[in-house]
Design a protein around this motif. Structure first.
Motif, PDB file in Angstrom:
ATOM      1  N   ILE A  28     -21.793   4.988 -20.099  1.00 45.68           N
ATOM      2  CA  ILE A  28     -22.279   5.599 -21.343  1.00 45.68           C
ATOM      3  C   ILE A  28     -22.948   4.555 -22.226  1.00 45.68           C
ATOM      4  O   ILE A  28     -24.028   4.793 -22.801  1.00 45.68           O
ATOM      5  CB  ILE A  28     -21.124   6.275 -22.099  1.00 45.68           C
ATOM      6  CG1 ILE A  28     -20.539   7.411 -21.251  1.00 45.68           C
ATOM      7  CG2 ILE A  28     -21.587   6.799 -23.450  1.00 45.68           C
ATOM      8  CD1 ILE A  28     -19.247   7.991 -21.793  1.00 45.68           C
ATOM      9  N   THR A  38     -26.313   3.579 -20.779  1.00 46.10           N
ATOM     10  CA  THR A  38     -27.281   4.664 -20.972  1.00 46.10           C
ATOM     11  C   THR A  38     -27.841   4.645 -22.395  1.00 46.10           C
ATOM     12  O   THR A  38     -29.050   4.767 -22.598  1.00 46.10           O
ATOM     13  CB  THR A  38     -26.631   6.031 -20.695  1.00 46.10           C
ATOM     14  OG1 THR A  38     -26.083   6.030 -19.382  1.00 46.10           O
ATOM     15  CG2 THR A  38     -27.656   7.145 -20.797  1.00 46.10           C
ATOM     16  N   GLY A  39     -26.949   4.495 -23.374  1.00 50.24           N
ATOM     17  CA  GLY A  39     -27.401   4.449 -24.761  1.00 50.24           C
ATOM     18  C   GLY A  39     -28.295   3.263 -25.033  1.00 50.24           C
ATOM     19  O   GLY A  39     -29.330   3.375 -25.699  1.00 50.24           O
ATOM     20  N   ARG A  40     -27.916   2.096 -24.507  1.00 49.92           N
ATOM     21  CA  ARG A  40     -28.709   0.880 -24.709  1.00 49.92           C
ATOM     22  C   ARG A  40     -30.088   1.004 -24.059  1.00 49.92           C
ATOM     23  O   ARG A  40     -31.109   0.669 -24.657  1.00 49.92           O
ATOM     24  CB  ARG A  40     -27.967  -0.322 -24.125  1.00 49.92           C
ATOM     25  CG  ARG A  40     -28.651  -1.655 -24.387  1.00 49.92           C
ATOM     26  CD  ARG A  40     -27.916  -2.758 -23.654  1.00 49.92           C
ATOM     27  NE  ARG A  40     -26.561  -2.917 -24.155  1.00 49.92           N
ATOM     28  CZ  ARG A  40     -26.241  -3.708 -25.174  1.00 49.92           C
ATOM     29  NH1 ARG A  40     -27.180  -4.388 -25.792  1.00 49.92           N
ATOM     30  NH2 ARG A  40     -24.985  -3.817 -25.564  1.00 49.92           N
ATOM     31  N   GLN A  76     -31.680   3.729 -23.280  1.00 48.23           N
ATOM     32  CA  GLN A  76     -32.493   4.739 -23.946  1.00 48.23           C
ATOM     33  C   GLN A  76     -33.211   4.145 -25.150  1.00 48.23           C
ATOM     34  O   GLN A  76     -34.411   4.354 -25.341  1.00 48.23           O
ATOM     35  CB  GLN A  76     -31.632   5.916 -24.404  1.00 48.23           C
ATOM     36  CG  GLN A  76     -32.461   6.986 -25.131  1.00 48.23           C
ATOM     37  CD  GLN A  76     -31.584   7.932 -25.947  1.00 48.23           C
ATOM     38  OE1 GLN A  76     -31.612   9.120 -25.742  1.00 48.23           O
ATOM     39  NE2 GLN A  76     -30.822   7.390 -26.871  1.00 48.23           N
ATOM     40  N   GLN A  77     -32.494   3.363 -25.948  1.00 49.94           N
ATOM     41  CA  GLN A  77     -33.096   2.770 -27.133  1.00 49.94           C
ATOM     42  C   GLN A  77     -34.163   1.746 -26.773  1.00 49.94           C
ATOM     43  O   GLN A  77     -35.266   1.761 -27.322  1.00 49.94           O
ATOM     44  CB  GLN A  77     -32.017   2.130 -27.996  1.00 49.94           C
ATOM     45  CG  GLN A  77     -31.069   3.147 -28.623  1.00 49.94           C
ATOM     46  CD  GLN A  77     -30.072   2.486 -29.560  1.00 49.94           C
ATOM     47  OE1 GLN A  77     -29.827   1.290 -29.460  1.00 49.94           O
ATOM     48  NE2 GLN A  77     -29.489   3.253 -30.450  1.00 49.94           N
ATOM     49  N   LEU A 131     -27.862  13.081 -23.138  1.00 44.06           N
ATOM     50  CA  LEU A 131     -29.183  12.561 -23.485  1.00 44.06           C
ATOM     51  C   LEU A 131     -30.010  13.677 -24.105  1.00 44.06           C
ATOM     52  O   LEU A 131     -29.945  14.824 -23.650  1.00 44.06           O
ATOM     53  CB  LEU A 131     -29.893  12.038 -22.230  1.00 44.06           C
ATOM     54  CG  LEU A 131     -29.549  10.623 -21.773  1.00 44.06           C
ATOM     55  CD1 LEU A 131     -30.245  10.321 -20.448  1.00 44.06           C
ATOM     56  CD2 LEU A 131     -29.941   9.591 -22.805  1.00 44.06           C
ATOM     57  N   MET A 155     -29.496  10.464 -26.760  1.00 41.51           N
ATOM     58  CA  MET A 155     -28.424  10.039 -27.633  1.00 41.51           C
ATOM     59  C   MET A 155     -28.968   9.819 -29.043  1.00 41.51           C
ATOM     60  O   MET A 155     -29.928  10.477 -29.446  1.00 41.51           O
ATOM     61  CB  MET A 155     -27.775   8.762 -27.083  1.00 41.51           C
ATOM     62  CG  MET A 155     -27.003   8.986 -25.782  1.00 41.51           C
ATOM     63  SD  MET A 155     -26.175   7.492 -25.229  1.00 41.51           S
ATOM     64  CE  MET A 155     -25.273   8.127 -23.812  1.00 41.51           C
ATOM     65  N   GLU A 156     -28.360   8.891 -29.747  1.00 42.58           N
ATOM     66  CA  GLU A 156     -28.765   8.625 -31.134  1.00 42.58           C
ATOM     67  C   GLU A 156     -30.241   8.239 -31.197  1.00 42.58           C
ATOM     68  O   GLU A 156     -30.716   7.411 -30.423  1.00 42.58           O
ATOM     69  CB  GLU A 156     -27.909   7.493 -31.698  1.00 42.58           C
ATOM     70  CG  GLU A 156     -28.187   7.180 -33.154  1.00 42.58           C
ATOM     71  CD  GLU A 156     -27.298   6.054 -33.651  1.00 42.58           C
ATOM     72  OE1 GLU A 156     -27.565   5.539 -34.741  1.00 42.58           O
ATOM     73  OE2 GLU A 156     -26.356   5.686 -32.937  1.00 42.58           O
TER      74      GLU A 156
END
Length: 213
Positions: A110, A113-115, A117-118, A148, A150-151
């Motif tokens: 997780i 994935t967040g890293r 994505q950014q 997805l 995410m933020e």
């Protein structure tokens, strides 16, 4: 005669390897996932890869970016984006396998994935999905589970919000050692002093040679 110093010029190119073959046309991310599921279901360690996609979501190619241990693999942003840039990809699909057969994403899955994505969004090559591959073509899709996107990323418009020390901290997280900091101004001043000293030494040497003659 003055000595010339060169700056090496390099070029980076993609190298094709053996393809993953299929009896069906691979025209969507879902098609690619089916092929990848067959190819990686027998691996005894985690393998992380990227499928590079065109703007119409047709796969261009795939690349393996990391091969880890039984239950862990290291993912670096540079490796994720390297082939994507060279392939002129419009977006990418991350994937990795779970040799245990469990499709439940770990905390590291997780976080990565967040890293990614950014970082990929900032680079202009968004992550459309992250797929965990299991056995018998089973898989876990971050997008299907609505994890997805995410933020969302917020861009700074105020200079006071820009903190370049964040990049330094991130580099340390990836194992880069902290080295002596030199500003461009300091580097230029040091170079000027070296050149002046070199010219002065050359002038003295030429003067001595003239006196000898």
């Amino acid at each position: 005669m003055s000595k010339k110093f060169g700056l090496d010029q390099v070029a980076v190119r993609l190298v094709k390897e053996a393809p993953l073959l299929s009896d069906e046309e691979i025209s969507s991310p879902e098609d690619a996932v089916r092929i990848l599921g067959d190819a990686f279901q027998d691996y005894d360690r985690e393998v992380v890869g990227v499928v590079n996609l065109r703007s119409d979501n047709v796969p261009i190619n795939m690349t393996i970016i990391s091969m880890g241990t039984l239950n862990q693999s290291l993912v670096h942003p540079r490796e994720v984006l390297k082939a994507a840039f060279l392939s002129n990809a419009a977006s990418i699909l991350l994937f990795h396998n779970h040799p245990s057969g469990s499709l439940e994403p770990s905390k590291d899955d997780i976080a990565i994935t967040g890293r990614m994505q950014q970082l990929c969004m900032l680079a202009g090559v968004p992550v459309v999905d992250h797929i965990i591959l299991g056995g018998n073509q089973s898989y876990y899709s971050f997008r299907e589970k609505k994890i997805l996107p995410m933020e969302q990323i917020h861009y700074s418009v105020d200079l006071n919000d820009v903190d370049l020390k964040v990049a330094e901290k991130e580099a340390e997280n990836y194992g880069y050692k902290k080295t002596e900091k030199k500003s461009i101004k300091k580097s230029l001043e040091e170079n000027r002093k070296k050149i002046a000293s070199s010219q002065k030494s050359s002038g003295v040497k030429r003067k001595q040679e003239t006196l000898i003659e």
